[in-house]
Design a protein around this motif. Structure first.
Motif, PDB file in Angstrom:
ATOM      1  N   UNK A 285      63.131  27.032  64.010  1.00 25.09           N
ATOM      2  CA  UNK A 285      62.105  27.058  64.883  1.00 25.09           C
ATOM      3  C   UNK A 285      61.452  25.861  65.127  1.00 25.09           C
ATOM      4  N   UNK A 286      61.716  25.000  66.337  1.00 25.16           N
ATOM      5  CA  UNK A 286      60.587  23.826  66.702  1.00 25.16           C
ATOM      6  C   UNK A 286      59.982  24.332  67.757  1.00 25.16           C
ATOM      7  N   UNK A 287      58.611  23.822  67.737  1.00 27.21           N
ATOM      8  CA  UNK A 287      57.780  24.492  68.927  1.00 27.21           C
ATOM      9  C   UNK A 287      56.663  23.280  69.349  1.00 27.21           C
ATOM     10  N   UNK A 288      55.919  23.508  69.973  1.00 27.57           N
ATOM     11  CA  UNK A 288      54.740  22.806  70.302  1.00 27.57           C
ATOM     12  C   UNK A 288      53.357  23.368  70.136  1.00 27.57           C
ATOM     13  N   UNK A 289      52.206  22.764  69.925  1.00 31.80           N
ATOM     14  CA  UNK A 289      51.207  23.375  69.474  1.00 31.80           C
ATOM     15  C   UNK A 289      50.596  24.387  70.361  1.00 31.80           C
ATOM     16  N   UNK A 290      51.060  24.614  71.355  1.00 25.25           N
ATOM     17  CA  UNK A 290      50.587  25.609  72.444  1.00 25.25           C
ATOM     18  C   UNK A 290      50.920  27.209  71.637  1.00 25.25           C
ATOM     19  N   UNK A 291      51.688  27.047  70.707  1.00 20.40           N
ATOM     20  CA  UNK A 291      52.119  28.369  70.267  1.00 20.40           C
ATOM     21  C   UNK A 291      50.975  28.768  69.023  1.00 20.40           C
ATOM     22  N   UNK A 292      50.687  28.000  68.188  1.00 18.67           N
ATOM     23  CA  UNK A 292      49.974  28.240  67.117  1.00 18.67           C
ATOM     24  C   UNK A 292      48.435  28.051  67.528  1.00 18.67           C
ATOM     25  N   UNK A 293      48.066  27.503  68.506  1.00 19.45           N
ATOM     26  CA  UNK A 293      46.671  27.270  69.063  1.00 19.45           C
ATOM     27  C   UNK A 293      46.407  28.337  69.910  1.00 19.45           C
ATOM     28  N   UNK A 294      47.262  29.444  70.379  1.00 18.23           N
ATOM     29  CA  UNK A 294      46.695  30.432  71.497  1.00 18.23           C
ATOM     30  C   UNK A 294      45.931  31.319  70.779  1.00 18.23           C
ATOM     31  N   UNK A 295      44.895  31.608  71.267  1.00 20.23           N
ATOM     32  CA  UNK A 295      43.792  32.464  70.974  1.00 20.23           C
ATOM     33  C   UNK A 295      43.868  33.878  71.337  1.00 20.23           C
ATOM     34  N   UNK A 296      43.320  34.657  70.584  1.00 22.39           N
ATOM     35  CA  UNK A 296      42.925  36.084  71.229  1.00 22.39           C
ATOM     36  C   UNK A 296      41.585  36.125  71.565  1.00 22.39           C
ATOM     37  N   UNK A 297      41.304  37.220  72.025  1.00 26.35           N
ATOM     38  CA  UNK A 297      39.660  37.210  72.446  1.00 26.35           C
ATOM     39  C   UNK A 297      38.799  37.277  71.424  1.00 26.35           C
ATOM     40  N   UNK A 298      38.916  37.264  70.139  1.00 28.33           N
ATOM     41  CA  UNK A 298      37.847  36.883  69.211  1.00 28.33           C
ATOM     42  C   UNK A 298      38.040  35.637  68.691  1.00 28.33           C
ATOM     43  N   UNK A 299      39.049  34.626  69.271  1.00 25.24           N
ATOM     44  CA  UNK A 299      39.115  33.353  68.893  1.00 25.24           C
ATOM     45  C   UNK A 299      40.064  33.229  67.813  1.00 25.24           C
ATOM     46  N   UNK A 300      40.920  34.126  67.543  1.00 27.91           N
ATOM     47  CA  UNK A 300      41.673  33.689  66.304  1.00 27.91           C
ATOM     48  C   UNK A 300      42.962  33.496  66.860  1.00 27.91           C
ATOM     49  N   UNK A 301      43.455  32.519  66.009  1.00 29.13           N
ATOM     50  CA  UNK A 301      44.918  31.678  66.547  1.00 29.13           C
ATOM     51  C   UNK A 301      46.068  32.693  66.173  1.00 29.13           C
ATOM     52  N   UNK A 302      47.105  32.454  66.969  1.00 33.13           N
ATOM     53  CA  UNK A 302      48.455  33.193  66.696  1.00 33.13           C
ATOM     54  C   UNK A 302      49.131  33.082  65.532  1.00 33.13           C
ATOM     55  N   UNK A 303      49.180  34.201  64.602  1.00 33.44           N
ATOM     56  CA  UNK A 303      49.682  34.104  63.257  1.00 33.44           C
ATOM     57  C   UNK A 303      51.245  34.060  63.362  1.00 33.44           C
ATOM     58  N   UNK A 304      51.861  32.835  63.304  1.00 31.67           N
ATOM     59  CA  UNK A 304      53.134  32.617  63.518  1.00 31.67           C
ATOM     60  C   UNK A 304      54.029  32.982  62.215  1.00 31.67           C
ATOM     61  N   UNK A 305      53.239  32.886  60.978  1.00 33.82           N
ATOM     62  CA  UNK A 305      53.722  33.195  59.678  1.00 33.82           C
ATOM     63  C   UNK A 305      53.879  34.864  59.616  1.00 33.82           C
ATOM     64  N   UNK A 306      53.456  35.390  60.388  1.00 32.68           N
ATOM     65  CA  UNK A 306      53.546  37.128  60.632  1.00 32.68           C
ATOM     66  C   UNK A 306      54.571  37.297  61.260  1.00 32.68           C
ATOM     67  N   UNK A 307      55.099  36.381  62.133  1.00 29.54           N
ATOM     68  CA  UNK A 307      56.300  36.931  62.992  1.00 29.54           C
ATOM     69  C   UNK A 307      57.508  36.052  62.949  1.00 29.54           C
ATOM     70  N   UNK A 308      57.377  35.181  61.800  1.00 27.18           N
ATOM     71  CA  UNK A 308      58.378  34.074  61.491  1.00 27.18           C
ATOM     72  C   UNK A 308      59.623  35.114  61.083  1.00 27.18           C
ATOM     73  N   UNK A 309      59.458  36.078  60.296  1.00 25.06           N
ATOM     74  CA  UNK A 309      60.680  36.692  59.785  1.00 25.06           C
ATOM     75  C   UNK A 309      61.394  37.488  60.890  1.00 25.06           C
ATOM     76  N   UNK A 310      60.509  37.748  61.823  1.00 25.23           N
ATOM     77  CA  UNK A 310      61.471  38.290  63.219  1.00 25.23           C
ATOM     78  C   UNK A 310      62.449  37.289  63.956  1.00 25.23           C
ATOM     79  N   UNK A 311      62.390  36.158  63.480  1.00 23.50           N
ATOM     80  CA  UNK A 311      63.163  35.091  64.277  1.00 23.50           C
ATOM     81  C   UNK A 311      64.910  35.211  63.686  1.00 23.50           C
ATOM     82  N   UNK A 312      64.911  36.056  62.681  1.00 20.43           N
ATOM     83  CA  UNK A 312      66.088  36.338  62.035  1.00 20.43           C
ATOM     84  C   UNK A 312      66.874  37.577  62.782  1.00 20.43           C
ATOM     85  N   UNK A 313      66.171  38.381  63.639  1.00 21.94           N
ATOM     86  CA  UNK A 313      66.704  39.377  64.389  1.00 21.94           C
ATOM     87  C   UNK A 313      67.349  39.191  65.316  1.00 21.94           C
TER      88      UNK A 313
END
Length: 348
Positions: A285-313
């Protein structure tokens, strides 16, 4: 009453500018009638408030109502022999006219902005043409996620090319927003399409792109980018200040970090190349920083590591769609910055 008329009335009822304007006007009138405060000259303040929130025509409606009430209540308070009520009424009328003029100027400015945004978005979508689903032994899928309507168009870019040296790809992000960012992105893609088939290695390709960007931007502007070359069972990367790609091989997740961090394009980029295994069936996966810099309402960044394994599905398209769904779920149905995603898979 026809449904179309009911719909228009419903829109008017939900107009915050009208609500605010008539609400303030009602407060002034009630205060004037109860306490004899002689507020008639300030009734048109309601039109000024409306001009900040709604259209010129609706602002005019609030202004007409405020001026009419100013003359009527002033006349009832002072009687025909008084002159002050007329002066206050005409002062309110002048303020109402200024409010309408202000709304007209704002409407025109916003319309120009909307047109420029549409032009920039159209140009950007034309630049990001659909990439092929397969080149040589590389399968590909891409997604472009637009930001909220309030955000300006960005300069995210991607392109892929089949060359004598293998399949080459660029994913990048221009610093800044708007028309200028789109123009820079167009120049980077043009330079890539030409140099990808002529430069012998991706390091030289990155330096060529750096020179091209340096000729068109100021000292404070730049383009983060990663240039990849897929050749048989190896991937060679030239990372110029860009987020590292993610490699998914089976259930093994690896961030392909550069050997040495390098300046972005336009700032003298001279990347140290890194080479990685590219086993059959692996995905990257190649991506721009808009992916990992997206925040939720609490200001937390998008956790790409938590969803990386799902890229194989699933298929590449299904995997990207799932990732975008998870991103929107995290960010609350919208993102604050454009982002580009490219997912690749090795098929011998």
């Amino acid at each position: 009453m026809p449904p179309s008329t009911l719909g228009r009335l419903g829109l008017l009822a939900r107009d915050r500018g009208l609500q605010a304007g008539f609400g303030v006007l009602a407060l002034f009138v009630v205060g004037d009638l109860r306490r004899d405060l002689l507020l008639t000259a300030t009734y048109s303040a309601s039109a000024i408030i409306a001009s900040m929130l709604t259209t010129a025509w609706r602002t005019a409606a609030v202004a007409v109502a405020s001026v009419t009430l100013a003359f009527l209540i002033g006349y009832l308070d002072d009687g025909p022999a008084g002159a002050e009520w007329a002066l206050r009424g005409w002062l309110g009328a002048a303020l109402g006219v200024l409010a309408v003029i202000s709304a007209v100027v704002r409407d025109r400015r916003e319309e120009r902005l909307r047109r420029m945004t549409v032009i920039a978005a159209t140009a950007q979508q034309a630049l990001l043409s659909s990439i092929p689903s397969r080149l040589a032994d590389v399968e590909l899928a891409a997604r472009y996620v637009s930001a909220t309507t309030a955000a300006q168009v960005g300069g995210d870019l991607y392109e892929v090319s089949s060359t004598p040296y293998g399949v080459r790809m660029i994913v990048g992000d221009v610093k800044g927003k708007g028309i200028e960012a789109v123009q820079i992105a167009a120049s980077v893609l043009s330079a890539f399409r030409h140099a990808a088939v002529t430069e012998s290695d991706v390091g030289a390709l990155a330096r060529t792109l750096d020179a091209a960007v340096g000729r068109m931007v100021s000292d404070e502007d730049f383009v983060t980018a990663i240039v990849a070359e897929f050749a048989h069972d190896r991937i060679t990367l030239a990372n110029c200040g860009h987020p590292s790609p993610v490699l998914v091989a089976g259930r093994r997740i690896e961030s392909l970090d550069p050997v040495e961090h390098t300046l972005p394009l336009g700032l003298g980029a001279d990347p140290v190349l890194s080479t990685h295994p590219w086993p059959e069936g692996a995905r990257m996966l190649l991506y721009t920083d808009g992916l990992v810099e997206a925040r939720d309402r609490r200001g937390r960044f998008f956790p790409l590591d938590d969803h990386a394994e799902e890229l194989a599905d699933g298929s590449l398209d299904q995997a990207l769609d799932h990732l975008v769904d998870q991103l929107l779920l995290h960010a609350g149905t919208h993102v604050d910055d454009d982002l580009a995603l490219v997912l690749t898979e090795h098929h011998a």
